[in-house]
Design a protein around this motif. Sequence first.
Motif, PDB file in Angstrom:
ATOM      1  N   THR A  13     -22.958 -25.989  13.250  1.00 44.76           N
ATOM      2  CA  THR A  13     -23.091 -24.674  13.421  1.00 44.76           C
ATOM      3  C   THR A  13     -22.165 -23.959  14.264  1.00 44.76           C
ATOM      4  O   THR A  13     -21.372 -23.021  13.793  1.00 44.76           O
ATOM      5  N   THR A 346     -34.357 -20.716  12.053  1.00 47.59           N
ATOM      6  CA  THR A 346     -33.669 -19.923  12.768  1.00 47.59           C
ATOM      7  C   THR A 346     -32.817 -20.257  13.744  1.00 47.59           C
ATOM      8  O   THR A 346     -31.645 -19.916  14.071  1.00 47.59           O
ATOM      9  N   SER A 349     -29.611 -21.246  11.748  1.00 50.01           N
ATOM     10  CA  SER A 349     -29.230 -20.054  10.935  1.00 50.01           C
ATOM     11  C   SER A 349     -28.413 -19.016  12.053  1.00 50.01           C
ATOM     12  O   SER A 349     -27.635 -18.208  11.655  1.00 50.01           O
ATOM     13  N   GLU A 350     -28.877 -18.803  13.087  1.00 50.89           N
ATOM     14  CA  GLU A 350     -28.645 -17.949  14.152  1.00 50.89           C
ATOM     15  C   GLU A 350     -28.386 -18.406  15.612  1.00 50.89           C
ATOM     16  O   GLU A 350     -28.795 -17.703  16.408  1.00 50.89           O
ATOM     17  N   ARG A 353     -26.640 -15.895  18.092  1.00 49.77           N
ATOM     18  CA  ARG A 353     -27.620 -14.973  18.768  1.00 49.77           C
ATOM     19  C   ARG A 353     -28.326 -15.588  19.771  1.00 49.77           C
ATOM     20  O   ARG A 353     -28.778 -14.690  20.836  1.00 49.77           O
TER      21      ARG A 353
END
Length: 368
Positions: A13, A346, A349-350, A353
């Motif tokens: 990631t 999540t 994917s993020e 954040r």
Amino acid sequence: MRVLICPDKFAGTLSAPEVAQAVVDGWSVPDDVLVQRPLADGGPGFVEVLATALDGRRIPVNTVDPLGRPARGEILLVGATAYVESAQACGLHLLTPEERDPKATTSYGLGLLIAAAVEYGAAEVVIGLGGSATNDAGAGMLAALGAGPVDVAGYALPYGGAPLITAAGLAGAPQLRRVSLVAATDVDNPLIGLHGASSVFGPQKGATREEVLLLDAALAHFAGVLEKGLGVEGLDLAPGGGAAGGLGAALIALGGRVTSGIRLVSDLIGLDRELDAADLVITGEGSFDHQSLRGKVVAGIAAGARDRGLPCVVLAGRNETGHREASAAGVTETRTLVEHFGSVETALSEPARGLRELAERLSGQWSR
């Protein structure tokens, strides 16, 4: 407050520099001094981390991936020392799960990176080892350097670990022009046996139990070929020989020495000096598990913080360690993206954040 931010990558990631920057972006106390020192232990991100801290030249190199397909790599040239990363050519992340097959994957691409470093005039080549998809004891790397394994008829063997069971010798002398080699890794496993490359790391590269036994026997046989061909002894049980699917053993056979990846990176970026000046340490990685506390980045940072009486916070994608185990290693607290979001999807994917939001929460807690 002086905050030292020194994470490893979040595999798949975010790179280590991206993790550090996300923490900085989320920190909400403007008067705090934030010091970024992203880290690597020799695996994926090794060159990128060093490039952010050293005054060197990044040189792109055409290489191949573990299946021999074209890939892009680079060398970092700092004076007479070149830094290369095995994962750029041999990395597990370069393959889909269906493509993983350590019987056939090759380290040939790493040999191309080392050859490029030699051509650019390096007197020393430091190779970061880790995260590999290969289990060929460096046979592919040796082939790229002119010393690949051959059968009894003198023909070059196919790629992969499995064919090494038929190795009868080497094609020639390695073309290294007296360059010295350093293997940077925090894996101390030997080449063969219950704690060897095939048994410990083979399954995550796609090997079944039967294939692990086959590969272990092939590497044991090839160790004898290397010892005879290069005039060395004790390759099968040398500490670090099992790193990156046996690449450590091949580098030792070439006269290389094994050193701690995290210690090498820490020394080059002046980490001890920053730890001495810090009030709070933040480190982390994608999966905080039992391997994290065995020579990985987080273990080294937590120990350094503990020895200085500093609080150490671990940010991770997920946490699979016990509180007592982590505390004994020097970890004050652990925050994870999975717990923060309540969702693995999540978290994957993020991640940036999530790290910003966790950092904002930590800044309020610790600065207060």
